[in-house]
Design an enzyme around this catalytic site. Structure first.
Site, PDB file in Angstrom:
ATOM      1  N   GLY A  24       0.796  -1.221   0.000  1.00 42.72           N
ATOM      2  CA  GLY A  24       0.000   0.000   0.000  1.00 42.72           C
ATOM      3  C   GLY A  24       0.822   1.261   0.000  1.00 42.72           C
ATOM      4  O   GLY A  24       0.467   2.250  -0.654  1.00 42.72           O
ATOM      5  N   THR A  25       1.935   1.265   0.726  1.00 41.38           N
ATOM      6  CA  THR A  25       2.758   2.474   0.785  1.00 41.38           C
ATOM      7  C   THR A  25       3.320   2.820  -0.586  1.00 41.38           C
ATOM      8  O   THR A  25       3.272   3.983  -1.013  1.00 41.38           O
ATOM      9  CB  THR A  25       3.896   2.294   1.805  1.00 41.38           C
ATOM     10  OG1 THR A  25       3.339   2.168   3.115  1.00 41.38           O
ATOM     11  CG2 THR A  25       4.844   3.489   1.782  1.00 41.38           C
TER      12      THR A  25
ATOM     13  N   SER B   8      -3.460  -3.089  -0.422  1.00 43.97           N
ATOM     14  CA  SER B   8      -2.371  -3.822   0.235  1.00 43.97           C
ATOM     15  C   SER B   8      -2.811  -5.247   0.521  1.00 43.97           C
ATOM     16  O   SER B   8      -3.921  -5.480   1.009  1.00 43.97           O
ATOM     17  CB  SER B   8      -1.987  -3.126   1.543  1.00 43.97           C
ATOM     18  OG  SER B   8      -1.037  -3.877   2.261  1.00 43.97           O
ATOM     19  N   GLY B   9      -1.918  -6.214   0.239  1.00 44.75           N
ATOM     20  CA  GLY B   9      -2.277  -7.614   0.382  1.00 44.75           C
ATOM     21  C   GLY B   9      -2.409  -8.096   1.812  1.00 44.75           C
ATOM     22  O   GLY B   9      -3.268  -8.927   2.115  1.00 44.75           O
TER      23      GLY B   9
ATOM     24  N   CYS C  91       1.008   1.914  12.267  1.00 46.71           N
ATOM     25  CA  CYS C  91       2.085   2.662  11.621  1.00 46.71           C
ATOM     26  C   CYS C  91       2.470   3.915  12.398  1.00 46.71           C
ATOM     27  O   CYS C  91       3.417   4.600  12.034  1.00 46.71           O
ATOM     28  CB  CYS C  91       1.678   3.043  10.198  1.00 46.71           C
ATOM     29  SG  CYS C  91       1.451   1.608   9.133  1.00 46.71           S
TER      30      CYS C  91
END
Length: 384
Positions: free
Chosen positions: A70-71, A200-201, A326
């Site tokens: 995702g980042t 994101s996985g 995060c």
């Protein structure tokens, strides 16, 4: 006993995901750019994954690009989108409660001369659409919002935002961070008006270090990773075949029996919310008539430090988050807590419970019972 209510931080990979990752690491381990059979076999996994994801989103296969998560997807969408449009304007709009994977690349773009403006939200985290409309103009080149807030679960009305953006700024790109939404909502970017979508996985029982970015054809996105020209030169680097194969299985599984899974998760959400509201000095953020995601419950246990509560529950085999995973090493209030104007007492005592389809109502009841036992003890020893 182990109860894992931290699924918004990461999820346990499914058995099928682990199986395909192992197979592609130990048997079908070829480089997908190689011309021999091993390479062709590896390439098939990438093609199949792209088709699975495109079918879920109802988009074209060539509009799906695999990333490291995702980042990277967010960074590419924002930096690549802004750089490709810098001759058309310099204003970028985002919300006041974005994840650092969005806010940090936007801060970097400010150093390159772009202007980043924050769309405010109300006390429940709901986007103020009237303020957004007033901010839109011809010099806006990019708008980025999350779909679901990663801390309190507030849902952004992305279809309304997309309509407003394209009506007022027809040349602007609309990017959606769907990292907490994909697998929880049916998302159709073309119907909704989304130009770029980040996923994101590891948020949906896939491998860590995997993700994808949907990019609508014609969006003129500039690459930010250069090299061997993989993925049509848009995202170079040898593809992570085990990760991509695992990601595709996770995506497929996420939408199998989808309605039943979401009904179950919503029931867990409601049961937890109702139970928390019966406890003394507990504030559930975003409850009531706010539009909230089914898998996240965020609450402040006033008088008990969030880390104290987290570790006290951990001692009982219960795993939750003190806010976003995060940002847990940062001592300042999160952007979300600041945006909703939470009190200092709420900021210091907030935690997040997040569910998946394998969690149970019995687990919810156990956690509520443990909280009812722990809270009076923890408040008795709080600093004065």
């Amino acid at each position: 006993m182990e109860i894992y209510f931290d699924n918004s931080s990461t999820t346990r990979p499914s058995s099928a995901v682990c199986d395909i990752v192992l197979k592609t690491m130990t048997e079908d381990y070829g480089n997908p750019s190689s011309l021999h059979r091993k390479g062709v076999d590896a390439e098939h996994y990438i093609k199949d994954a792209r088709k699975i994801i495109a079918d879920i989103l109802k988009v074209q296969e060539q509009e799906v690009y695999f990333t490291s998560g995702g980042t990277e997807s967010n960074n590419w969408a924002l930096i690549g989108g802004a750089l490709s449009r810098r001759r058309s304007g310099n204003r970028i709009l985002t919300t006041s409660m974005e994840h650092p994977a969005v806010s940090e690349p936007l801060h970097m773009l400010e150093n390159f001369g772009f202007t980043v403006e924050k769309i405010p939200v109300d006390a429940k985290g709901m986007l103020q659409l009237d303020r957004l409309e007033a901010m839109l103009g011809d010099d806006v080149i990019l708008v980025s919002t999350m779909y679901v807030n990663n801390e309190i679960g507030a849902v952004v009305p992305v279809e309304k935002v997309a309509s407003m953006v394209h009506a007022h700024c027809p040349d602007a790109l609309y990017h959606v961070d769907a990292i907490q939404a994909f697998g929880k909502y049916r998302i159709y970017p073309k119907k909704t008006g989304i130009d770029m979508l980040s996923v994101s996985g590891h948020k949906l029982h896939g491998p860590k270090g995997t993700g994808f970015l949907y990019v609508r054809n014609g969006s003129r996105l500039q690459p930010i990773i250069y090299g061997g020209g993989q993925q049509k030169g848009m995202r170079s680097g040898t593809e992570n075949v085990p990760g991509i194969a695992g990601l595709s299985v996770a995506c497929r599984e996420a939408y199998e029996d989808f309605d039943a899974k979401m009904a179950h998760i919503q029931a867990l959400h409601d049961r937890m919310t109702e139970g928390l509201q019966k406890l003394d000095d507990v504030v559930v953020h975003g409850s009531g008539d706010a539009c909230m995601a089914p898998h996240i419950v965020h609450a402040a246990f006033v008088g008990v430090g969030s880390e104290v509560l987290l570790h006290s529950l951990e001692d009982r085999g219960i795993y939750i988050s003190a806010g976003s995973a995060c940002s847990t090493h940062k001592r300042s209030a999160s952007p979300t807590m600041t945006a909703i104007e939470a009190s200092p007492a709420e900021v210091s005592s907030s935690v997040r419970f997040s569910f998946c389809e394998t969690n149970t109502e019995e687990e919810v009841d156990t956690v509520l019972a443990v909280l009812a036992e722990l809270l009076p003890k923890l408040r008795r020893y709080r600093p004065r």
